[in-house]
Each structure stands twice: as structure tokens, then as C-alpha cells.
Design an enzyme around this catalytic site. Structure first.
Site, PDB file in Angstrom:
ATOM      1  N   LYS A  34      22.400  48.810-126.724  1.00 17.60           N
ATOM      2  CA  LYS A  34      20.934  48.991-126.717  1.00 17.60           C
ATOM      3  C   LYS A  34      20.593  50.244-125.924  1.00 17.60           C
ATOM      4  O   LYS A  34      20.333  50.178-124.720  1.00 17.60           O
ATOM      5  CB  LYS A  34      20.265  47.751-126.121  1.00 17.60           C
ATOM      6  CG  LYS A  34      18.747  47.856-125.995  1.00 17.60           C
ATOM      7  CD  LYS A  34      18.102  46.516-125.700  1.00 17.60           C
ATOM      8  CE  LYS A  34      16.611  46.674-125.427  1.00 17.60           C
ATOM      9  NZ  LYS A  34      15.897  45.402-125.339  1.00 17.60           N
ATOM     10  N   GLU A  76      22.862  47.529-122.315  1.00 14.93           N
ATOM     11  CA  GLU A  76      21.677  48.401-122.322  1.00 14.93           C
ATOM     12  C   GLU A  76      21.717  49.418-121.183  1.00 14.93           C
ATOM     13  O   GLU A  76      21.322  49.105-120.054  1.00 14.93           O
ATOM     14  CB  GLU A  76      20.402  47.544-122.225  1.00 14.93           C
ATOM     15  CG  GLU A  76      19.120  48.392-122.202  1.00 14.93           C
ATOM     16  CD  GLU A  76      17.831  47.563-122.160  1.00 14.93           C
ATOM     17  OE1 GLU A  76      17.913  46.323-122.112  1.00 14.93           O
ATOM     18  OE2 GLU A  76      16.758  48.171-122.172  1.00 14.93           O
TER      19      GLU A  76
HETATM   20  C1  5MM Z   1      10.967  43.297-122.101  1.00 12.71           C
HETATM   21  O1  5MM Z   1      11.302  44.008-120.926  1.00 12.71           O
HETATM   22  C2  5MM Z   1      12.665  43.877-120.518  1.00 12.71           C
HETATM   23  C3  5MM Z   1      12.793  43.371-119.113  1.00 12.71           C
HETATM   24  O2  5MM Z   1      12.142  44.187-118.209  1.00 12.71           O
HETATM   25  P1  5MM Z   1      12.104  43.838-116.622  1.00 12.71           P
HETATM   26  O3  5MM Z   1      13.354  43.048-116.285  1.00 12.71           O
HETATM   27  O4  5MM Z   1      12.038  45.179-115.989  1.00 12.71           O
HETATM   28  O5  5MM Z   1      10.883  43.030-116.381  1.00 12.71           O
HETATM   29  C4  5MM Z   1      13.364  45.237-120.701  1.00 12.71           C
HETATM   30  O6  5MM Z   1      14.686  45.213-120.264  1.00 12.71           O
HETATM   31  C5  5MM Z   1      13.366  45.534-122.157  1.00 12.71           C
HETATM   32  O7  5MM Z   1      14.204  44.627-122.826  1.00 12.71           O
HETATM   33  C6  5MM Z   1      13.857  46.935-122.485  1.00 12.71           C
HETATM   34  O8  5MM Z   1      13.405  47.882-121.562  1.00 12.71           O
HETATM   35  C7  5MM Z   1      13.340  47.282-123.856  1.00 12.71           C
HETATM   36  O9  5MM Z   1      11.948  47.133-123.832  1.00 12.71           O
HETATM   37  P2  5MM Z   1      11.038  48.362-124.281  1.00 12.71           P
HETATM   38  O10 5MM Z   1       9.649  47.928-123.893  1.00 12.71           O
HETATM   39  O11 5MM Z   1      11.538  49.554-123.522  1.00 12.71           O
HETATM   40  O12 5MM Z   1      11.263  48.448-125.768  1.00 12.71           O
END
Ligand code: 5MM
Length: 325
Positions: free
Chosen positions: A217, A175
């Protein structure tokens, strides 16, 4: 077909997508507090149980990414989260990075950490039922940003993580998130996303990562959230797919987008519009966090009587995204 390729294809095929429920303790606590729920370990567990026990989730979700805390917690019936997910036909994934920290010498930019001891942690997660992993790198667009060193450092870490996962038998979700924060244009997002993905695939090649055993991703190509630029759904779909065509080898089985702070319904529309741009060499699906669970969290607000409404809200987003595929 290798074992890794088989898992990767399961993650992205049959109109299903991936639910990102791997918020770190800090992020999850802030999200709970924003809806008036005390940020305790037990409340994080209760909320995650509500999410994964949503009826018929397996029809639209192939895998759930868990955070370490959840991975080691149990549902009310005593099953661990990975055991429960496996029982309902959903793959259990684990976020293995330990967060994005300030990158030395690069003001305002971040490097994702978590490589130390990763081989041993992967072995433990595999023993406990994980089949895939996730590592998120963040790239910031700004005045003179991103710097070359931030992009290089981040794609290097992603490639080392991916190699360790494959060695240990996990499919890595790779990602590289180009953040939506800022006032940059769609064109600038496209340029930075292209450069980041080009460098990423060079590094994956250098470190001999098996491309048919990863899931990419990425962000969608959108204008910065503060730019005010008006674009159509078709603009985003075309820019995103063109960027991916130029940078992502066809050996990659699937691309599962993050939502990045987009409105949940708009993210779904973007995903749907991209499917119309056939033929595509890879599956295109979702690995949304906020765009899947945001409405459910709002509906729940920590109240048991709102449980059904919250699960219905998640179901609605999951079914809409599966349909968009
Ligand atoms: C769910 O949030 C994931 C973890 O975030 P933190 O480690 O910052 O707490 C994050 O990596 C998430 O998987 C991705 O950003 C995709 O989530 P979104 O909300 O952007 O679809």
C-alpha cells in the site's frame, strides 16, 4: 496457490479495492468533530455502521480495514463488524500498529509502534474473523529528510510485522507512506519513494516474508501539497508506475494505493490513468480512506436524515474507483 496468496488475490482482483476505515480513536474523533458530531464511542460506531451498510458495497470493495475499537463493536442487529462483513462477502481486516511516535534521535521523524505482543494479538484477531492486517509507516520529506535511520527503522518494523502476520495466517498490507506534506517536487517524491521501496523489499527478503502473500500500500508519486508544482494526471501516473516497476517484484500480487490527502476525484483519475500503462505485473487498485469516505462524512454530519445521502456519496466514490480499475 497458498492460503495467503489466495486471500491477497481476493483483496486486489475483480475490479474491487479496499476501504480504509481504520482511523485511530484520535483521528476519527477529530474527523467527527470537524463535521459537528460529538466524538463518542457510540458515534464512532454509528458512523462505521453507516459506512459498511452502504448498499452494494461488496461490488466495489473487497475488504474493509477496521480499527481495534470497531473490530470489537456490534451493529444494531447484534452482529460484530467482522461477522457482518463476512456475511456480505467482504473480507475483514484489522489495523495492528499502535501509531507513529517520535523516533529517538531523529527530529521530526516517526517510527510506527506495535510489535510487542503482536503474535498474541494476531491470534486473537484471527479467531474473531480477521483475514488481513495493516501497518502504516510514515516517511517525512523535508530539509535533509528522510534520514537513513528513519527509513531503516520503519522498513524493519514493517518487515517484522509482515512476518508475524504471515506466521499467524493474516495477509499483511504493507504501507510505507511517503507523506505529501511539504513543498518538495514530484521528482523528490519519486526519489524518496524509490529509496524507501528498495529498502523495504531488501528487508522483507531478509526476514523471509512471502511476497505472494502481501499487499503493498504505497503513496502515489505526487508533488508536495505546498509545492505549487503543476503536474498532469499523466505525469503522476507515469512517475508512479515507473517507480513501482523499478522497485516492486512481480511476485507481489497487488498494489493498493493510499490517497494521502489528494482530492478524491483526482485520486480516482490517477488510478484510472495508471491502468492504461499496460502491461503491469501486479494488480493496481485502491485502499483509500479519505478519498472514499470524506464526501460521505461531509454529507452525513451526524444527522439521521442525511444517511441516504452519505451512503450515496460513498457509493459514488467506490463505483468510480472500481470503474477506474
Ligand atoms: C484511515 O486512516 C488510516 C489510519 O490513520 P491513523 O492511524 O493515523 O488514525 C490510515 O492509515 C489510512 O489507512 C491510510 O493513510 C490511507 O488513507 P488515506 O486517507 O491516505 O487514503
Amino acid at each position: 496457490m497458498s492460503a495467503l496468496n489466495k486471500i491477497a488475490r481476493t483483496m486486489v482482483s475483480h475490479r474491487r479495492g479496499i476501504l480504509a476505515a481504520d482511523e485511530s480513536i484520535g483521528t476519527m474523533s477529530a474527523r467527527l468533530e470537524s463535521v459537528g458530531v460529538a466524538p463518542t464511542e457510540e458515534n464512532r460506531r454509528v458512523y462505521r455502521e453507516l459506512i459498511v451498510t452502504t448498499p452494494r458495497l461488496a461490488e466495489s470493495v473487497s475488504g474493509v480495514i477496521l480499527a481495534d475499537e470497531t473490530f470489537h463493536q456490534q451493529l444494531d442487529d447484534g452482529r460484530s463488524f467482522p461477522e457482518y462483513l463476512s456475511d456480505i462477502g467482504i473480507l475483514a481486516g484489522i489495523k495492528v500498529d499502535t501509531g507513529a511516535k517520535p523516533l529517538a534521535g531523529a527530529s521530526g521523524e516517526k517510527i510506527t509502534e506495535g510489535l510487542d505482543g503482536l503474535r498474541e494479538r494476531i491470534a486473537d484477531y484471527v479467531r474473531r474473523g480477521a483475514t488481513f492486517a495493516k501497518w502504516r509507516a510514515v516517511i517525512t520529506i523535508g530539509d535533509g529528510l528522510p534520514s537513513d535511520r528513519a527509513v531503516r527503522a520503519n522498513v524493519h518494523a514493517l518487515a517484522r510485522y509482515a512476518g508475524l502476520c504471515q506466521e499467524g495466517g493474516l495477509v499483511p498490507i504493507v504501507e510505507p507512506e511517503v507523506l505529501m506534506d511539504g513543498d518538495h517536487s514530484l521528482a523528490r517524491c519519486r526519489q524518496v519513494t524509490t529509496e524507501t521501496l528498495e529498502e523495504l523489499f531488501e528487508e522483507l527478503d531478509l526476514l523471509q516474508v512471502q511476497l505472494d502473500g502481501i499487499v503493498l500500500k504505497p503513496n502515489m508519486v505526487v508533488p508536495g501539497s505546498g509545492s505549487g508544482e503543476q503536474v498532469t494526471v499523466a505525469d503522476v501516473a507515469e512517475a508512479t508506475v515507473e517507480t513501482l516497476r523499478e522497485t516492486v517484484p512481480p511476485a507481489v500480487p497487488g498494489i493498493a494505493f493510499l490517497s494521502g490527502g489528494q482530492d478524491p476525484e483526482v485520486a480516482t483519475e490517477h488510478l484510472g490513468a495508471m491502468q492504461g500503462l499496460d502491461p503491469l505485473p501486479w494488480e493496481l487498485t485502491y485502499s483509500f480512506g479519505r478519498a472514499l469516505v470524506g464526501p460521505a462524512l461531509e454529507a452525513w454530519r451526524g444527522q439521521e436524515q442525511n444517511r441516504d445521502a452519505a451512503q450515496s456519496a460513498l457509493s459514488a466514490r467506490a463505483v468510480a474507483n472500481a470503474a477506474a480499475r
